[in-house]
Design a protein around this motif. Structure first.
Motif, PDB file in Angstrom:
ATOM      1  N   GLN A 266      -1.523  -5.568  19.126  1.00 36.06           N
ATOM      2  CA  GLN A 266      -1.707  -6.563  18.658  1.00 36.06           C
ATOM      3  C   GLN A 266      -1.267  -5.123  17.595  1.00 36.06           C
ATOM      4  N   ALA A 267      -1.456  -4.864  16.944  1.00 39.06           N
ATOM      5  CA  ALA A 267      -1.182  -3.146  15.884  1.00 39.06           C
ATOM      6  C   ALA A 267       0.153  -3.305  16.097  1.00 39.06           C
ATOM      7  N   VAL A 268       1.687  -3.326  17.143  1.00 35.55           N
ATOM      8  CA  VAL A 268       3.043  -3.216  17.412  1.00 35.55           C
ATOM      9  C   VAL A 268       2.800  -4.608  17.077  1.00 35.55           C
ATOM     10  N   HIS A 269       1.899  -5.336  17.200  1.00 31.33           N
ATOM     11  CA  HIS A 269       3.219  -6.868  16.766  1.00 31.33           C
ATOM     12  C   HIS A 269       2.702  -6.824  15.071  1.00 31.33           C
ATOM     13  N   TYR A 270       1.523  -6.230  14.929  1.00 28.78           N
ATOM     14  CA  TYR A 270       1.334  -6.771  13.454  1.00 28.78           C
ATOM     15  C   TYR A 270       2.645  -6.034  12.472  1.00 28.78           C
ATOM     16  N   LYS A 271       2.743  -4.325  12.824  1.00 25.71           N
ATOM     17  CA  LYS A 271       3.888  -4.185  11.876  1.00 25.71           C
ATOM     18  C   LYS A 271       5.012  -4.240  12.175  1.00 25.71           C
ATOM     19  N   GLU A 272       5.635  -4.833  13.435  1.00 23.19           N
ATOM     20  CA  GLU A 272       6.525  -5.551  13.397  1.00 23.19           C
ATOM     21  C   GLU A 272       6.874  -6.867  12.344  1.00 23.19           C
ATOM     22  N   GLU A 273       6.307  -7.630  11.935  1.00 20.18           N
ATOM     23  CA  GLU A 273       5.348  -8.428  10.874  1.00 20.18           C
ATOM     24  C   GLU A 273       5.836  -8.035   9.532  1.00 20.18           C
ATOM     25  N   ASN A 274       5.557  -6.837   9.779  1.00 22.11           N
ATOM     26  CA  ASN A 274       5.621  -5.232   8.239  1.00 22.11           C
ATOM     27  C   ASN A 274       6.718  -5.374   8.197  1.00 22.11           C
ATOM     28  N   ASP A 275       7.130  -5.131   8.503  1.00 27.83           N
ATOM     29  CA  ASP A 275       9.041  -4.362   8.917  1.00 27.83           C
ATOM     30  C   ASP A 275       9.725  -5.462   9.048  1.00 27.83           C
ATOM     31  N   LEU A 276       9.412  -6.474   9.043  1.00 25.95           N
ATOM     32  CA  LEU A 276      10.629  -7.632   9.245  1.00 25.95           C
ATOM     33  C   LEU A 276      10.048  -8.298   7.982  1.00 25.95           C
ATOM     34  N   THR A 277       9.780  -8.433   6.499  1.00 29.65           N
ATOM     35  CA  THR A 277       9.051  -8.550   5.936  1.00 29.65           C
ATOM     36  C   THR A 277      10.067  -8.137   4.407  1.00 29.65           C
ATOM     37  N   VAL A 278      10.959  -8.685   4.448  1.00 29.41           N
ATOM     38  CA  VAL A 278      11.852  -8.265   3.093  1.00 29.41           C
ATOM     39  C   VAL A 278      11.776  -8.503   1.338  1.00 29.41           C
TER      40      VAL A 278
ATOM     41  N   ARG B 150       8.886 -11.461   0.267  1.00 29.51           N
ATOM     42  CA  ARG B 150       7.382 -11.676  -0.294  1.00 29.51           C
ATOM     43  C   ARG B 150       7.944 -11.970  -1.362  1.00 29.51           C
ATOM     44  N   PHE B 151       6.604 -12.625  -2.377  1.00 26.87           N
ATOM     45  CA  PHE B 151       6.731 -13.154  -3.521  1.00 26.87           C
ATOM     46  C   PHE B 151       7.706 -12.509  -4.622  1.00 26.87           C
ATOM     47  N   SER B 152       7.564 -10.888  -4.276  1.00 30.61           N
ATOM     48  CA  SER B 152       7.759 -10.031  -5.617  1.00 30.61           C
ATOM     49  C   SER B 152       9.127  -9.701  -5.780  1.00 30.61           C
ATOM     50  N   THR B 153      10.166  -9.983  -3.484  1.00 26.67           N
ATOM     51  CA  THR B 153      11.075 -10.272  -3.555  1.00 26.67           C
ATOM     52  C   THR B 153      11.730 -11.106  -4.224  1.00 26.67           C
ATOM     53  N   LEU B 154      10.771 -12.066  -3.600  1.00 29.54           N
ATOM     54  CA  LEU B 154      11.800 -13.592  -4.583  1.00 29.54           C
ATOM     55  C   LEU B 154      11.932 -13.655  -5.666  1.00 29.54           C
ATOM     56  N   GLU B 155      10.727 -12.771  -6.447  1.00 25.13           N
ATOM     57  CA  GLU B 155      10.943 -13.144  -8.347  1.00 25.13           C
ATOM     58  C   GLU B 155      12.146 -12.301  -8.281  1.00 25.13           C
ATOM     59  N   ALA B 156      11.808 -10.865  -8.075  1.00 29.74           N
ATOM     60  CA  ALA B 156      13.340  -9.766  -8.187  1.00 29.74           C
ATOM     61  C   ALA B 156      15.215 -10.282  -8.637  1.00 29.74           C
ATOM     62  N   ILE B 157      15.296 -11.172  -6.942  1.00 27.60           N
ATOM     63  CA  ILE B 157      16.019 -12.304  -6.726  1.00 27.60           C
ATOM     64  C   ILE B 157      16.084 -12.968  -7.967  1.00 27.60           C
ATOM     65  N   CYS B 158      15.334 -13.280  -8.350  1.00 24.03           N
ATOM     66  CA  CYS B 158      15.305 -15.530  -9.189  1.00 24.03           C
ATOM     67  C   CYS B 158      15.781 -14.561 -10.158  1.00 24.03           C
ATOM     68  N   LYS B 159      15.186 -13.291 -10.653  1.00 24.64           N
ATOM     69  CA  LYS B 159      15.013 -12.719 -12.497  1.00 24.64           C
ATOM     70  C   LYS B 159      16.520 -12.339 -12.309  1.00 24.64           C
ATOM     71  N   VAL B 160      17.424 -11.645 -11.294  1.00 23.27           N
ATOM     72  CA  VAL B 160      18.586 -11.102 -11.177  1.00 23.27           C
ATOM     73  C   VAL B 160      19.770 -12.457 -10.927  1.00 23.27           C
TER      74      VAL B 160
ATOM     75  N   LYS C 210      18.959 -14.667 -12.525  1.00 20.24           N
ATOM     76  CA  LYS C 210      18.840 -15.815 -13.154  1.00 20.24           C
ATOM     77  C   LYS C 210      18.540 -17.411 -12.797  1.00 20.24           C
ATOM     78  N   CYS C 211      18.307 -17.541 -11.637  1.00 22.14           N
ATOM     79  CA  CYS C 211      18.025 -19.184 -10.518  1.00 22.14           C
ATOM     80  C   CYS C 211      16.800 -19.121 -10.151  1.00 22.14           C
ATOM     81  N   GLN C 212      15.928 -20.407 -10.100  1.00 21.56           N
ATOM     82  CA  GLN C 212      15.004 -20.955  -8.609  1.00 21.56           C
ATOM     83  C   GLN C 212      15.086 -20.611  -7.881  1.00 21.56           C
ATOM     84  N   PRO C 213      14.157 -20.438  -7.275  1.00 23.24           N
ATOM     85  CA  PRO C 213      13.875 -20.326  -5.616  1.00 23.24           C
ATOM     86  C   PRO C 213      14.339 -21.147  -4.982  1.00 23.24           C
ATOM     87  N   GLY C 214      14.682 -22.463  -5.831  1.00 20.61           N
ATOM     88  CA  GLY C 214      14.968 -23.277  -4.489  1.00 20.61           C
ATOM     89  C   GLY C 214      16.994 -23.290  -4.692  1.00 20.61           C
ATOM     90  N   ASP C 215      16.818 -22.820  -5.294  1.00 16.86           N
ATOM     91  CA  ASP C 215      18.383 -22.843  -5.271  1.00 16.86           C
ATOM     92  C   ASP C 215      19.236 -21.225  -4.014  1.00 16.86           C
TER      93      ASP C 215
END
Lengths: 160, 43
Positions: free
Chosen positions: A148-160, B16-26, B28-33
């Protein structure tokens, strides 16, 4: 092969195993004399020496395998690669080997019961079987948690 | 850098919302763009 078992029978571990299973319990705690005559085997049970020793050595060998896997697992943790599928595989392997240790114990139980009906040593073997079962379940539980922890970690790592 | 790598290779699963915000800020667009829903690539 028979000669090999008798040679193995001279080491202190196998002497202890034999004494616990076939001899008088108090003699197992006594240190052997320099001539190796310190342990006293019950003559009526001496024919059980080779099978009991073989099963005991098999049991210890399986325990050794668990220790080796545990060492590899701990080394991986020390290197910081904790939540990986390899860790899960290690834990599952430890669980399966722990389950496998029950086989020689059951064989020992049946063999002793056939030769010495109502033997008190089978009580120890029963306790060992139960303990090994509990430990195996524990390993599988930890393996599932790690998965389960591996899945959570993977989910977290692949969030940009 | 690993974020960019994940985006490039298509491994990214979430943003993440923070990433999306940062991209939109730089930009100067909306998430939908930036984001677009496409039915053909749904699982």
């Amino acid at each position: 092969m028979r000669g090999l078992y008798f040679e193995l029978g001279k080491t202190w571990v196998s002497q202890l195993l034999l004494q616990v299973c076939l001899g008088h319990p108090s003699s197992a705690l006594r240190a052997p004399s320099p001539q190796g005559e310190g342990y006293v085997l019950n003559p009526e049970l001496s024919h059980m020496r080779v099978p009991v020793l073989s099963l005991g050595i098999l049991f210890l060998f399986l325990i050794l395998i668990i220790l080796v896997i545990a060492f590899l697992f701990l080394r991986r943790i020390r290197r910081g690669n904790v939540f990986e599928m390899k860790s899960v595989k290690n834990l599952q392997a430890m669980g399966w080997v722990t389950l496998a240790t029950i086989l020689p114990l059951v064989a020992l139980y049946v063999y002793t019961e056939k030769n010495v009906s109502g033997s008190i040593t089978n009580l120890y073997v029963t306790v060992a079987v139960l303990m090994m079962g509990v430990i195996a379940v524990f390993f599988f539980l930890i393996a599932n948690l790690f998965e389960q922890a591996v899945h959570y970690k993977e989910e977290n790592d692949l969030t940009v | 850098m690993s974020n960019l790598s994940n985006l490039k290779t298509g491994k990214a699963k979430a943003i993440r919302f923070s990433t999306l915000e940062a991209i939109c800020k730089v930009l100067k667009c909306q998430p939908g763009d930036i984001l677009e829903f496409r039915e053909d690539i749904m699982d």
